[in-house]
Design an enzyme around this catalytic site. Structure first.
Site, PDB file in Angstrom:
ATOM      1  N   CYS A   1       0.823  -1.212   0.000  1.00 43.32           N
ATOM      2  CA  CYS A   1       0.000   0.000   0.000  1.00 43.32           C
ATOM      3  C   CYS A   1       0.859   1.266   0.000  1.00 43.32           C
ATOM      4  O   CYS A   1       1.706   1.434   0.888  1.00 43.32           O
ATOM      5  CB  CYS A   1      -0.915  -0.012   1.223  1.00 43.32           C
ATOM      6  SG  CYS A   1      -1.829   1.524   1.466  1.00 43.32           S
TER       7      CYS A   1
ATOM      8  N   TYR B   1      -5.332   6.236  -9.322  1.00 43.84           N
ATOM      9  CA  TYR B   1      -6.534   5.453  -9.037  1.00 43.84           C
ATOM     10  C   TYR B   1      -7.721   5.982  -9.840  1.00 43.84           C
ATOM     11  O   TYR B   1      -8.555   5.208 -10.310  1.00 43.84           O
ATOM     12  CB  TYR B   1      -6.855   5.491  -7.542  1.00 43.84           C
ATOM     13  CG  TYR B   1      -5.928   4.644  -6.704  1.00 43.84           C
ATOM     14  CD1 TYR B   1      -6.243   3.336  -6.379  1.00 43.84           C
ATOM     15  CD2 TYR B   1      -4.718   5.163  -6.232  1.00 43.84           C
ATOM     16  CE1 TYR B   1      -5.398   2.560  -5.615  1.00 43.84           C
ATOM     17  CE2 TYR B   1      -3.860   4.393  -5.468  1.00 43.84           C
ATOM     18  CZ  TYR B   1      -4.196   3.090  -5.160  1.00 43.84           C
ATOM     19  OH  TYR B   1      -3.352   2.314  -4.406  1.00 43.84           O
TER      20      TYR B   1
END
Length: 348
Positions: free
Chosen positions: A86, A214
């Site tokens: 992450c 994203y």
């Protein structure tokens, strides 16, 4: 990073199942697909009207250095939960190490591959006893209704509840509230006189780069996708120019702004270029950004928290919505250890 932490990261990289789907994924198939086309499955709940909208952070309490409030800064009281895959978690790990907080804030590491149950610990977390990160969320708020259980987050071992999963503020909290525990030569990553400039740059980088990849990768509409890609590369072009005559984003000193940009650059060619269709240019096509990224990577705090295997397997296996086969690409064949020649621009 300690051998124990590294071992936890390696173990996490070996336990994810290849068939895991996206956490919090919607079960409806075919959203936005035309007749006769390949249907999209597991569309994340964060995709709304074709756009990726990141869920708000549920827990936003703050640990305080002056002891005010229910969460005073104390050595050994708090546990930082992370995944090496992450980007938001990596920057909290980088700051923790840069400031010398390894023995002050302990580290819990989850698997790089999550399924519908969320992030999983490779074995029960020795401090909290949790097998899934969701257990800590529900212990804090039994009515939690967020679509995902996110890392990074900070657990309080005294009250046995999550203090925060507010990733933008975890690093600045370490920088400003744990100063009594910083190592003697710790850098001032968030100097007061530079905070307005750091915050302004961070806002731009978050909107168009950190979260921008994203927005592009999760888009289900052509116009939405192109809007995100154009904004992303517009900012990368500006950063390339900015880094032509300065070693770091704010000059010759490392700051919070560099910590926030690096994890996206580290993942760019390995994941975002192909998996998220951010393919106008690669990181290696930007001489200054590529040299800057390698300069940071050469520092243990950055390089040793960068695990390309876990990064690639997380994105390519978890995002069945984008990569239904779950196949993880072998490339890119890039050497992050080549000389960067950035020292000529300023102090280390």
């Amino acid at each position: 990073m300690s051998a124990q932490e590294r071992a936890a990261g390696t173990a996490a990289g070996q336990t994810g199942g290849a068939g895991a789907g996206a956490s919090g994924a919607a079960g409806a198939a075919g959203a936005g697909a035309s007749a006769g086309s390949a249907q999209m499955t597991d569309v994340p709940k964060e995709v709304k009207a074709g756009r990726f909208v990141r869920q708000p952070n549920r827990f936003t309490d703050r640990i305080t250095g002056d002891g005010s409030g229910p969460y005073p800064a104390e050595a050994g009281r708090y546990r930082l939960m992370v995944s090496y895959a992450c980007p938001w978690a990596q920057r909290s790990m980088i700051v923790r190490r840069l400031l010398g907080l390894e023995d002050v804030v302990t580290l819990g590491v989850v698997d790089p591959i999550r399924d519908e149950r969320g992030w999983r610990f490779p074995e029960p977390d020795p401090v909290t006893g949790a097998t899934f990160l969701s257990e800590l969320y529900l212990a804090t708020d039994p009515g939690y209704t967020g679509s995902r259980y996110t890392v990074p987050c900070v657990w309080d071992t005294t009250s046995k509840r999550l203090v925060t999963n507010d990733f933008p503020n975890i690093t600045t909290m370490f920088e400003t509230e744990f100063t009594a525990f910083h190592k003697p030569d710790a850098p001032d990553l968030y100097p007061e006189e530079l905070r307005p400039e750091i915050d302004e740059l961070n806002d731009l980088v978050y909107a168009t780069v950190n979260n921008g990849v994203y927005k592009a990768g999760m888009a289900t509409g052509q116009d939405v996708y192109e809007e995100a890609v154009d904004a992303l590369f517009g900012t990368l072009d500006l950063l390339e120019e900015r880094l032509a005559d300065r070693r770091y984003l704010l000059g010759d000193r490392l700051t919070e702004a560099d910590v926030r940009l690096y994890p996206t650059l580290a993942r760019f060619d390995a994941v975002y270029h192909g998996h998220f269709k951010c393919n106008l240019r690669r990181l290696v096509d930007y001489p200054n950004l590529w040299g800057y990224a390698r300069d940071l990577y050469s520092r243990p705090e950055f390089g040793e928290t960068t695990d390309f295997d876990q990064i690639k397997r997380h994105y390519y296996v978890t995002h069945k919505f984008i990569n239904p086969s779950g196949i993880v690409p072998k490339g890119p064949d890039v050497d992050w250890t080549t000389p960067h020649d950035r020292a000529r621009l300023g102090a280390a």
